[in-house]
Write a protein that holds these residues in place. Structure first.
Motif, PDB file in Angstrom:
ATOM      1  N   VAL A   1      -4.399  17.190  -1.736  1.00 32.13           N
ATOM      2  CA  VAL A   1      -4.213  17.838  -3.392  1.00 32.13           C
ATOM      3  C   VAL A   1      -2.992  17.648  -3.941  1.00 32.13           C
ATOM      4  N   ASN A   2      -3.067  16.588  -5.004  1.00 35.00           N
ATOM      5  CA  ASN A   2      -2.483  16.271  -6.019  1.00 35.00           C
ATOM      6  C   ASN A   2      -1.243  17.020  -6.506  1.00 35.00           C
ATOM      7  N   ASP A   3       0.134  17.672  -6.359  1.00 33.29           N
ATOM      8  CA  ASP A   3       0.707  18.393  -6.328  1.00 33.29           C
ATOM      9  C   ASP A   3       1.752  18.031  -7.033  1.00 33.29           C
ATOM     10  N   PHE A   4       1.765  16.566  -7.892  1.00 31.39           N
ATOM     11  CA  PHE A   4       2.129  16.089  -8.676  1.00 31.39           C
ATOM     12  C   PHE A   4       2.173  16.329  -9.739  1.00 31.39           C
TER      13      PHE A   4
ATOM     14  N   ILE B   1       6.703   7.847 -10.875  1.00 28.54           N
ATOM     15  CA  ILE B   1       6.624   7.108  -9.302  1.00 28.54           C
ATOM     16  C   ILE B   1       5.942   5.999  -9.683  1.00 28.54           C
TER      17      ILE B   1
ATOM     18  N   SER C   1       0.671  -1.239  -0.307  1.00 31.34           N
ATOM     19  CA  SER C   1       0.382   0.720  -0.332  1.00 31.34           C
ATOM     20  C   SER C   1       0.751   1.503   0.278  1.00 31.34           C
TER      21      SER C   1
ATOM     22  N   LEU D   1       3.950   1.715  -1.593  1.00 36.77           N
ATOM     23  CA  LEU D   1       4.653   1.558  -2.337  1.00 36.77           C
ATOM     24  C   LEU D   1       3.721   2.310  -3.461  1.00 36.77           C
ATOM     25  N   ARG D   2       2.455   1.499  -3.145  1.00 35.99           N
ATOM     26  CA  ARG D   2       0.632   2.482  -3.906  1.00 35.99           C
ATOM     27  C   ARG D   2       0.804   4.154  -4.172  1.00 35.99           C
ATOM     28  N   PHE D   3       1.408   4.127  -2.824  1.00 37.35           N
ATOM     29  CA  PHE D   3       0.340   5.755  -2.577  1.00 37.35           C
ATOM     30  C   PHE D   3       1.968   6.994  -2.090  1.00 37.35           C
ATOM     31  N   LEU D   4       3.114   6.368  -2.905  1.00 33.52           N
ATOM     32  CA  LEU D   4       4.045   7.439  -2.991  1.00 33.52           C
ATOM     33  C   LEU D   4       3.890   8.814  -3.678  1.00 33.52           C
ATOM     34  N   CYS D   5       2.697   8.248  -5.081  1.00 34.00           N
ATOM     35  CA  CYS D   5       2.309   8.613  -5.815  1.00 34.00           C
ATOM     36  C   CYS D   5       1.362  10.119  -5.175  1.00 34.00           C
ATOM     37  N   VAL D   6       0.586  10.049  -4.163  1.00 28.67           N
ATOM     38  CA  VAL D   6       0.040  10.748  -3.914  1.00 28.67           C
ATOM     39  C   VAL D   6      -0.600  11.967  -3.634  1.00 28.67           C
ATOM     40  N   SER D   7       0.630  12.715  -2.989  1.00 22.83           N
ATOM     41  CA  SER D   7       1.550  13.911  -3.151  1.00 22.83           C
ATOM     42  C   SER D   7       3.123  14.051  -2.777  1.00 22.83           C
ATOM     43  N   LYS D   8       3.309  14.990  -2.875  1.00 26.90           N
ATOM     44  CA  LYS D   8       4.777  15.365  -2.703  1.00 26.90           C
ATOM     45  C   LYS D   8       4.950  14.975  -1.473  1.00 26.90           C
ATOM     46  N   SER D   9       4.122  15.536  -0.081  1.00 23.24           N
ATOM     47  CA  SER D   9       4.890  15.305   0.830  1.00 23.24           C
ATOM     48  C   SER D   9       4.553  13.881   1.836  1.00 23.24           C
ATOM     49  N   TRP D  10       3.446  12.959   0.857  1.00 26.01           N
ATOM     50  CA  TRP D  10       3.518  12.009   1.145  1.00 26.01           C
ATOM     51  C   TRP D  10       4.497  10.782   0.724  1.00 26.01           C
ATOM     52  N   TYR D  11       4.879  11.601  -0.233  1.00 27.43           N
ATOM     53  CA  TYR D  11       6.201  10.648  -1.305  1.00 27.43           C
ATOM     54  C   TYR D  11       7.048  11.303  -0.065  1.00 27.43           C
TER      55      TYR D  11
ATOM     56  N   PHE E   1       1.002  -1.686  -7.970  1.00 27.10           N
ATOM     57  CA  PHE E   1      -0.972  -1.378  -8.833  1.00 27.10           C
ATOM     58  C   PHE E   1      -1.980  -2.501  -9.484  1.00 27.10           C
TER      59      PHE E   1
ATOM     60  N   ARG F   1      -6.149  10.414  -2.013  1.00 22.30           N
ATOM     61  CA  ARG F   1      -7.096  12.384  -1.951  1.00 22.30           C
ATOM     62  C   ARG F   1      -8.299  12.294  -2.004  1.00 22.30           C
TER      63      ARG F   1
ATOM     64  N   LYS G   1      -6.334   0.234   3.047  1.00 17.84           N
ATOM     65  CA  LYS G   1      -5.109   0.368   2.741  1.00 17.84           C
ATOM     66  C   LYS G   1      -5.655  -0.568   1.453  1.00 17.84           C
TER      67      LYS G   1
ATOM     68  N   ASN H   1       7.487   0.943  -9.414  1.00 21.02           N
ATOM     69  CA  ASN H   1       6.454  -0.033  -8.678  1.00 21.02           C
ATOM     70  C   ASN H   1       5.547  -0.460  -9.297  1.00 21.02           C
TER      71      ASN H   1
ATOM     72  N   PRO I   1      -4.939   5.561  -4.877  1.00 24.97           N
ATOM     73  CA  PRO I   1      -4.096   7.064  -5.042  1.00 24.97           C
ATOM     74  C   PRO I   1      -5.534   7.923  -4.498  1.00 24.97           C
TER      75      PRO I   1
END
Lengths: 391, 147
Positions: free
Chosen positions: B126-129, B137, A20, A22-32, B145, B120, B112, B141, B116
């Motif tokens: 907010v998705n800032d990417f 990213i 989970s 590894l999946r959530f790394l892309c949620v946001s910059k602060s999560w990464y 997914f 959110r 779990k 990995n 992503p």
């Protein structure tokens, strides 16, 4: 839902399984940034150990005494197992077998299995199957002293050095001449942190002894059962076993008496149960298994140790041992092999206790060159080939 | 000894000291001698405070009965998301370790299996990417997914 403060997010994330995260790394910059931070990584490991949740079993399928494929079975809580997945092992090559040496936190040490123990330069790798990354140890030559014609692996073992926060592999090679009792040893240690081997001056203490069990790592110390060589064949140990320990931090060997004072016959299996060293002794096929827990350990008790025989073994212990595998997990969990996916085949279980995300990420931060990645396209191609061989 | 706690919406709760000190925050106040008057809790509304105090009281009452306590905890934490988050924030502010642990675990279990995007949405992040950065990213990995 209003924003949750970062300390609560950290607490929640520290309770998630690796996949989970590894999946959530892309949620946001602060999560990464949070997930990749070494402090978070340590917290996650600590949390996993504390709560005993989300563990994964790595099962090594053994056929005709030879190791074959690896499977992973995730079990989020006791006695509840997910489907078994076949794992691609990093050292897999056609014609070579890969065997699991030991595992520590969530790193697994694997090497090419060969019946020819005289090949001392087999490839060894440290692998984190949960994040699918691995590192092959650099090849390390041996320095054969003059006057000896033959060499063989005496031992390789894997463990975690608590003091230096490092994973280490110990390699001991014995040099000998056929038919002669004189032996010389070379002891080298590989450090994951420094990704290099080092020869150490410490000598294998019992030159007349051979290892008679698997190695086990506990509290930063590697352990083996050893017994004297038979006079005519160095590979078969005989006589009363004692316990040999190698402290990874101070890099010294120690010898202890075991609680099981008996002659080695089928040998002793070492495990760690409830944070204590556990001896599983099978005196004879079909006879009752004795399981001993070493209760007292330490410098003060260097020459003696107290064993506690575990009474009232649940009946499936015996069933498990009869099919060549015995499972003991931290705490009181015992797996009923009847519940595991592949119950008909003989399985050798490696206890994979913790989900660890960390070791891998921590090393990236320590400016160690990138681990080899099972890159997406390469991975899928090799996996297909790997699965094809399954028929 | 009884303490008086005041919620953000000005409701007063009279509580046994033994129950209230399950909160490390309140415990420090008591130890510092600041608990003689009504203790204001501007970050916790009465609805949430009532739940929290119920948790604390049961933890004092059922301290010796592990099974009963576990049953209680399991039932207690079965609340809807909004209430769960309020409990989380209250447990954090009041520093009630076991409630915080339980609530965090519950949220973790809920999150779990999510994607992503779902994360959110649920947590209002907010998705800032940029789309390219996110793709990079994800590629690292990809298998996480896919299976």
């Amino acid at each position: 839902m209003s924003h949750l403060p970062v300390e609560i997010i950290t607490e929640i994330l520290s309770r998630l399984p690796v996949k989970s995260l590894l999946r959530f790394l892309c949620v946001s910059k602060s999560w990464y940034a949070l997930i990749k931070h070494p402090d978070f990584i340590k917290l996650h490991l600590h949390r996993s150990i504390e709560t005993n949740r989300d563990r994964t079993l790595i099962l090594e399928k053994v056929t005709d005494g030879l190791p074959h494929y690896c499977y992973s079975v995730h079990f989020p809580i006791e006695n509840h197992f997910d489907k078994a997945f076949k794992l691609y092992q990093p050292l897999y090559r056609r014609g070579k077998l890969v065997s699991i040496l030991d595992c520590c936190h969530s790193l697994v040490c694997i090497h090419h299995f060969t019946l020819e123990i005289h090949h001392c330069t087999n490839e060894i790798a440290i692998w984190n199957p949960l994040i699918r990354k691995y590192r092959i140890l650099p090849p390390e030559p041996m320095s054969k002293p003059s006057g000896f014609n033959f060499s063989k692996y005496n031992e390789i073992a894997f463990g975690y050095d608590l003091c230096n926060d490092d994973y280490k592999v110990l390699r001991v090679i014995a040099f000998y001449n056929r038919g002669q009792p004189l032996k010389e040893f070379e002891v080298k240690v590989y450090s994951l942190r420094w990704h290099s081997w080092r020869k150490i001056e410490e000598q294998w203490p019992k030159k007349e002894c051979t290892v008679s069990s698997n190695s086990v790592s506990l509290n930063g110390v590697l352990h083996w059962s050893i017994a004297e060589d038979t006079p005519y064949d160095m590979d078969i140990p005989l006589g009363v076993e004692c316990l040999l320990a190698f402290d990874l931090a101070i890099e010294k060997f120690l010898v202890f008496k075991t609680p099981v004072q008996r002659e080695v016959e089928l040998g002793t299996c070492l495990e760690v149960l409830k944070g204590q060293l556990c001896f599983i002794v099978t005196p004879d096929l079909g006879a009752e298994i004795d399981v001993w827990l070493m209760k007292e350990y330490g410098e003060a008790k260097k020459n003696r140790c107290e064993g506690v025989e575990i009474q009232n073994l649940p009946h499936w212990f015996r069933t498990a041992t009869c099919v060549g595998s015995l499972l003991l997990l931290d705490g009181d969990n015992v797996i009923d092999p009847g519940r595991a996916e592949e119950q008909e085949e003989e399985m050798h279980y490696v206890i994979f206790r913790r989900i660890l995300f960390y070791a891998f990420c921590v090393h990236e931060v320590l400016v160690v060159p990138e681990w080899d990645d099972l890159g997406a396209s390469v991975h899928s191609m090799l996996v297909e080939e790997f699965l094809k061989n399954d028929s | 000894m009884a303490l008086e706690l005041k919620s953000s919406d000005n409701k007063i709760f009279e509580v046994e000291e033994l129950v209230a000190v399950q909160s490390e925050t309140i415990k420090s106040l008591v130890e510092d001698g600041c608990a003689d008057n009504v203790i204001p809790l501007p970050n916790v509304d009465s609805k949430t405070l009532e739940l929290v105090l119920d948790w604390c009281k049961n933890h004092v009452d059922m301290k010796l009965d592990e099974e009963k306590l576990k049953e209680y905890e399991d039932k207690f934490i079965e609340v809807d998301q909004a209430v769960l988050y309020d409990l989380l924030l209250a447990a954090n502010y009041l520093n009630i370790k076991d409630l915080l642990n339980r609530a965090c675990q519950k949220v973790a279990d809920m999150l779990k299996g999510k994607t992503p995007e779902q994360i959110r949405e649920t947590l209002n992040i907010v998705n800032d990417f940029s789309p390219e950065e996110e793709e990079e990213i994800r590629k690292e990995n990809l298998w996480a997914f896919e299976e």
